[in-house]
Structure formats: structure tokens, C-alpha cells
Design a protein around this motif. Structure first.
Motif, short mmCIF file in Angstrom:
data_model
loop_
_atom_site.label_atom_id
_atom_site.label_comp_id
_atom_site.label_asym_id
_atom_site.label_seq_id
_atom_site.Cartn_x
_atom_site.Cartn_y
_atom_site.Cartn_z
N ARG A 28 -10.08 32.28 23.18
CA ARG A 28 -10.05 31.91 24.38
C ARG A 28 -9.14 32.69 25.30
O ARG A 28 -9.29 32.97 26.65
CB ARG A 28 -10.28 30.55 24.63
N LEU A 33 -9.85 36.27 26.23
CA LEU A 33 -10.93 36.40 27.21
C LEU A 33 -10.19 36.02 28.69
O LEU A 33 -10.65 36.69 29.48
CB LEU A 33 -11.97 35.35 26.82
N GLU A 34 -9.92 34.93 28.59
CA GLU A 34 -9.35 34.48 30.00
C GLU A 34 -8.09 35.16 30.31
O GLU A 34 -8.25 35.63 31.89
CB GLU A 34 -8.94 32.95 29.84
N ILE A 76 -10.66 40.46 27.44
CA ILE A 76 -11.35 40.81 26.43
C ILE A 76 -11.99 40.35 25.42
O ILE A 76 -11.47 38.98 25.20
CB ILE A 76 -10.40 42.28 25.72
N VAL A 77 -12.95 40.68 24.63
CA VAL A 77 -13.92 40.00 23.82
C VAL A 77 -13.29 40.46 22.38
O VAL A 77 -13.31 41.70 22.05
CB VAL A 77 -15.30 40.22 23.90
N GLY A 123 -14.54 43.04 17.71
CA GLY A 123 -15.13 42.35 18.86
C GLY A 123 -16.66 42.07 18.47
O GLY A 123 -17.36 41.95 19.53
N ASN A 124 -17.08 42.14 17.39
CA ASN A 124 -18.52 41.85 17.28
C ASN A 124 -18.87 40.39 16.91
O ASN A 124 -19.02 40.08 15.87
CB ASN A 124 -19.08 42.64 15.98
N VAL A 125 -18.97 39.94 18.18
CA VAL A 125 -19.60 38.51 18.16
C VAL A 125 -20.64 38.33 19.10
O VAL A 125 -20.84 39.19 20.31
CB VAL A 125 -18.36 37.70 18.47
N LEU A 142 -23.40 36.89 21.63
CA LEU A 142 -22.93 36.08 22.96
C LEU A 142 -23.19 34.78 22.70
O LEU A 142 -22.59 33.86 23.33
CB LEU A 142 -23.91 36.67 24.11
N LYS A 143 -24.31 34.40 22.07
CA LYS A 143 -24.56 32.85 21.85
C LYS A 143 -23.39 32.33 20.99
O LYS A 143 -23.00 31.00 21.59
CB LYS A 143 -25.96 32.75 21.08
N LEU A 186 -20.54 33.20 20.93
CA LEU A 186 -19.09 33.40 21.93
C LEU A 186 -19.19 32.10 22.90
O LEU A 186 -18.28 31.38 23.08
CB LEU A 186 -19.26 34.75 22.68
N ALA A 187 -20.43 31.86 23.31
CA ALA A 187 -20.62 30.99 24.22
C ALA A 187 -20.25 29.74 23.98
O ALA A 187 -19.65 28.47 24.65
CB ALA A 187 -22.13 30.74 24.77
N LEU A 199 -16.53 28.53 24.60
CA LEU A 199 -15.91 28.64 25.78
C LEU A 199 -16.03 27.09 26.58
O LEU A 199 -16.51 26.28 26.08
CB LEU A 199 -16.81 29.48 26.92
#
Lengths: 308, 308
Positions: free
Chosen positions: B257, B260-261, B265-266, B297-299, B301-302, B304-305, B308
Motif C-alpha cells: 500500500r 502504491l500511495e 507504483i504497483v 509487479g504482476n498482480v 487488478l482484482k 490488488l483491489a 486497498l
């Protein structure tokens, strides 16, 4: 512009230019992404704020600076002022998110709250200036701010040869006007385009009409792009920007997701608008070398989750 | 290692090293992030795969390459092979996510499915090798792969002077062993540490015991770090890695997190483990210059969500 660039250099990051094969394939073009989402405080606004503050006289610096902004410029002013030991007074609407107020306070800015209308912002700001003697710096309709924002394109043109097109998003027009000036000067054969949300299309309308048409009732998730052009940004845009590409909300979200998924970077919705414009104009940019300014990355993780 | 680096250079990105004031403040140290999440196909694995394939003879190349992997190494082998016009055979467990299988196929790899057990993987692989004559490349327990992975640290050491510590995550140990070799050779006074999930702590246990203790029943969201060390990675790690820092799942998510924040970057969960280790070791790294390898960085998006 070169003078502005060396002036602000100690206060900004030289942000990297990234490329991505997957996005190149999708666009059918060579894309070069200028990552202003990695800029200090998370957006290009730092460039213009620093440039404006650095032009003040010693006497002006002692009295401080003031602006009104609910977004990235508030943080940029507060941080630039803090780095230079200057007091910043930031007029913010009372409904600004707590996280944005906290960021401004974290950078040492003094917040003066007002009702969430343009009239209240302006009258509150006038009172602050009267009380403190601070110098007002407009978030975008200011020559020094415009020049500062142009340094992002300047760096991009220094790092990447022979760009056919550069795209930035357009809201008040500070970044776009700065980009147009930098490009006109340093790479005159490169065309300048902008991406603009369909729900806040005042720049597109203004270009079509040939005179400023103010934005009323903007409807877009790209919260940095809801403002109208100013009388200083408009003529530069009118004369130096070839095309304004309208993109709708689903296209903005799709581009934000592509940047997360394929490039592994976080942009705020406004920051995804230039890529959305590129993908919309695939036919025109086929085979070309295209600079894309990713303007900022300040998005709340909760808000981000909603796009995933 | 320098030979490996020039060998693979046409096939990899030289990834940027990013810094972040906010994270420096949190850590009380100067952090330099090597962004392998921006590497081709999204992870450092590209380096080792390319180096291994480039060492094959022409005759071997004609017969192709084979590996077993459900993760980033599968994609790295497929893409490296594709770039060199070589056939890749990838043994993947039948329960691998569809998105990972699609990525391997997208890079032209031929997938051979097997039951999701180590025994099934190995017997299936043996059959593929027998049938095709392809050369087996192990995902991490291979000298050429280890050397290739080490080029990430090599670039970091070229870009940043006087690092006191370099941290990478550790799973099978290919990246960590490569990092240790590069650092030992090019900056012997820099210490090498690793971050490892508490729920898959075989490297930590092995270091403590002085011999390999295989991982059984790993429990961590860091899916790249569930494997055991190999007999080629272990001695390098035993002799050249000073400290293995264990981090728990909430610390991994918190670091993901923060990246990201604050850095915009992811990273995938495994990619956040080295930062989690840095933040856990704040006392030891106070005031130091610390290199942090963000491995991938291969995550989805679902997925990743959900963080968050």
C-alpha cells in the motif's frame, strides 16, 4: 524556459520517461510516458508553484504566498513555500477532503476555509492577501506558473528525440500552455494535442468557437480538469495546440487501469486522460513517436479500488 | 556477471532507480528502489531466463527450452524464447490462473498441463524433455539464471554509490543469490539482506540451522516466495547474505500500500517484501543508504483491489 528549469531544479524531481511494449502494441505507435505522477507531492504542479515562488523578491517572500485550490496546487504551493522557508496561505473550500487538508498542513501550509463557491474563494483570498500582504499566485493563469509547468515537456524533449506529437491533459490550461510553449520553442515540428473529458469540454468548445467558453457544471471523475481556461492560458492554447481530443469517463477509467496493469504505475484520473486521448486517436498516430504526459498520481486508495 | 549483463541487455529494460522522500522519512534512511516491477513481462525473472537461453548452443536452440513454473518464470522463459525465435515448453499446474496461462500463450509458449504437485511437475517435464529434446532451465537453481538475476543488483550498484545494505526478497533464492554475488564482487563493503515471509521462512530456518531446511506448506500471499532454496542458491546465500528479515502478512500488505500511495507504483505482494523488511529493521538501518529490489509487479487488478 531553460532559466526556469535550472531555477526549479533543486526543488523538483527529474521524472523518468517510461515505455511499455504492451501499450505500444495497443496504440500502434511508440509511446514515451513522462511520469509526473512521480513528481514531488505527486504531480507536475510542483514545477509551476516552485517557479512562481522563486521569482518573488525578498520582501515578498517575507510576507508569504497565497492561493486558492482544493487540489494538487494547494499542496504544491505549501511544499514549495516550506522548502524556501516561506509562509503559504491556502484558501480551501470547506468540503475539501480531509486527506488533502492534512497534506497541506503536513507541508506547513495555513489553511483558510471558505464556502465551496468561486465567489467565496475569491473574496476569502482577497481578505487573506489584505491581512497578510502575501502575494497571490494563481494555480494556472500566471505566466511563471505556465513556464514552470512547461519544464515537464522540456525534459521530455531533452530525453526523447523526434517526437511527432506531445499530449497533455487540459483543465485550466497551465500544463497544456506550458507544454505548447516548450514544444514550440524546442521542437517546433512536434505537434501538441490535449486530452479533455467530454464532461468538462470547455477547451474543446473554446477552440471550436475561437474564444473562451467558460466551463459550467463539469461532470467528470478527472477532478483536476474541471476548471475553465484562463485569459493567460487560452491564447497560448488557441495558437499552439493543434487538436483537443475528447474522452469519456469509461475511456479515462480504462486508461487508468491499463497504466496500473501494464505499466505498473498509479495515476489519478486526470493523469490518465492523455493516454485515453492517444488510444482514441489510434488512426492519426499510427507508427508515430508520441510523448504522453502523465500529470499526477494523487488518488486515494479507496477511490482507486473503485476503479479496479 | 558483466558478460551476462551485456549479453542480455538487448532483451531487458534497464529499470529506473526511484527514491521517495516520504518513505525515507518513514524509514529514517535513504532508500533507493530498483524497480524490477517495470522489467519486461513485469519481473526480474526476465534477466535470468534470457541469460540462460542465450548460453545455449545453436543445436540446443533448435530443440527449444523447457521449464516448470506457475508464475513469473513461465512468462519470462516464453518471452525470452520468443525474442530469440526458440520454442518454449512450459509445464504448468492445471490449477494455474487462466490469466497466467494466457500470458504464456501470448508470448508463444506451449503449455503442458500437469497435476498440481511437485512430483507431477517433474515427471511431466521429464516427458516433455524426452519427447522434444528441449533443454530444461530451472527457474532458480541454475548458475546462468542466478547470474542473470544478479544483473539487477549490478545496475543498482552502478547507479547508486556507497550503499550500506541491499535487500531483495527470497523464495527459491535465484534473485537473492545473484544479488549476493553481484554485491560481493562489485561492492564488497555493502551488506546483503533478504526479506522473507514468516509463513514461508525456509531461508531463515536454513541460515539458522546451517543446512537447507525445505519449505513445507507455505502460507503467504507472496506467491513468488513459496518455494524452497535449491542446492545451487543455498551455499551462495549461506556465505554471502548477512541477515534474513522475517515479515508477516500485514507488513507485506502495508508495504504494498505504501508503494502504491507514496511512490505511485504497483508491486505484487512478493515485490513488497524487501520494503517490509526495511521498515522492520528501522533501528539497524538508521541513517544508512539502502538499496531495495522491488522484484515484480504482476498482480491481478482484482487481487490488488482486495489490498486497498
Amino acid at each position: 524556459m531553460l532559466a526556469a528549469h535550472s531555477r526549479i531544479q533543486p526543488y523538483i524531481h527529474r521524472t523518468p520517461v517510461l515505455t511499455c511494449q504492451a501499450l505500444d502494441q495497443m496504440a500502434g505507435a511508440s509511446l514515451f510516458f513522462k511520469c509526473e505522477n512521480f513528481q514531488k507531492m505527486g504531480a507536475f504542479k510542483m514545477r509551476g508553484a516552485a517557479n512562481a515562488i522563486l521569482q518573488l523578491t525578498d520582501e515578498q517572500r517575507q510576507r508569504g504566498v497565497a492561493t486558492h485550490s482544493s487540489g494538487n496546487f494547494a499542496q504544491a504551493m505549501a511544499l514549495s513555500a516550506q522548502m524556501l522557508g516561506i509562509q503559504a496561505y491556502i484558501v480551501m473550500p470547506s468540503n475539501s477532503p480531509a486527506v488533502k487538508k492534512a497534506a497541506v498542513r503536513g507541508y506547513g501550509g495555513e489553511i483558510i476555509e471558505c464556502e465551496p463557491t468561486l465567489a467565496a474563494r475569491e473574496s476569502t483570498l482577497a481578505k487573506v492577501v489584505e491581512r497578510t500582504g502575501a502575494t497571490f499566485v494563481h494555480p494556472f493563469n500566471d505566466e511563471n506558473v505556465i513556464t514552470g509547468q512547461g519544464t515537464a515537456a522540456l525534459e521530455l524533449l531533452q530525453d526523447v528525440d523526434n517526437l511527432d506529437v506531445i499530449l497533455s491533459p487540459v483543465g485550466g490550461g497551465g500544463l497544456l500552455a506550458g507544454t505548447a510553449l516548450a514544444t514550440h520553442h524546442f521542437s517546433p515540428k512536434t505537434k501538441v494535442w490535449a486530452g479533455e473529458p467530454t464532461g468538462a469540454n470547455d477547451a474543446w468548445q473554446s477552440k471550436k468557437a475561437g474564444h473562451i467558453i467558460p466551463q459550467t457544471n463539469p461532470q467528470t471523475i478527472a477532478d483536476g480538469l474541471r476548471t475553465s481556461l484562463g485569459d493567460k492560458t487560452w491564447p497560448i492554447i488557441r495558437d499552439n495546440v493543434e487538436r483537443i481530443v475528447l474522452v469519456d469517463e469509461t475511456e479515462i477509467v480504462a486508461s487508468l487501469r491499463l497504466l496500473l496493469e501494464r505499466m505498473k504505475i498509479v495515476v489519478e484520473p486526470s493523469g490518465a486522460v492523455a493516454l485515453a486521448a492517444v488510444l482514441k486517436e489510434k488512426t492519426s498516430i499510427a507508427g508515430k513517436r508520441v510523448g504522453v504526459i502523465l500529470s499526477g498520481g494523487n488518488v486515494d486508495l479507496k477511490a482507486l479500488a473503485a476503479y479496479l
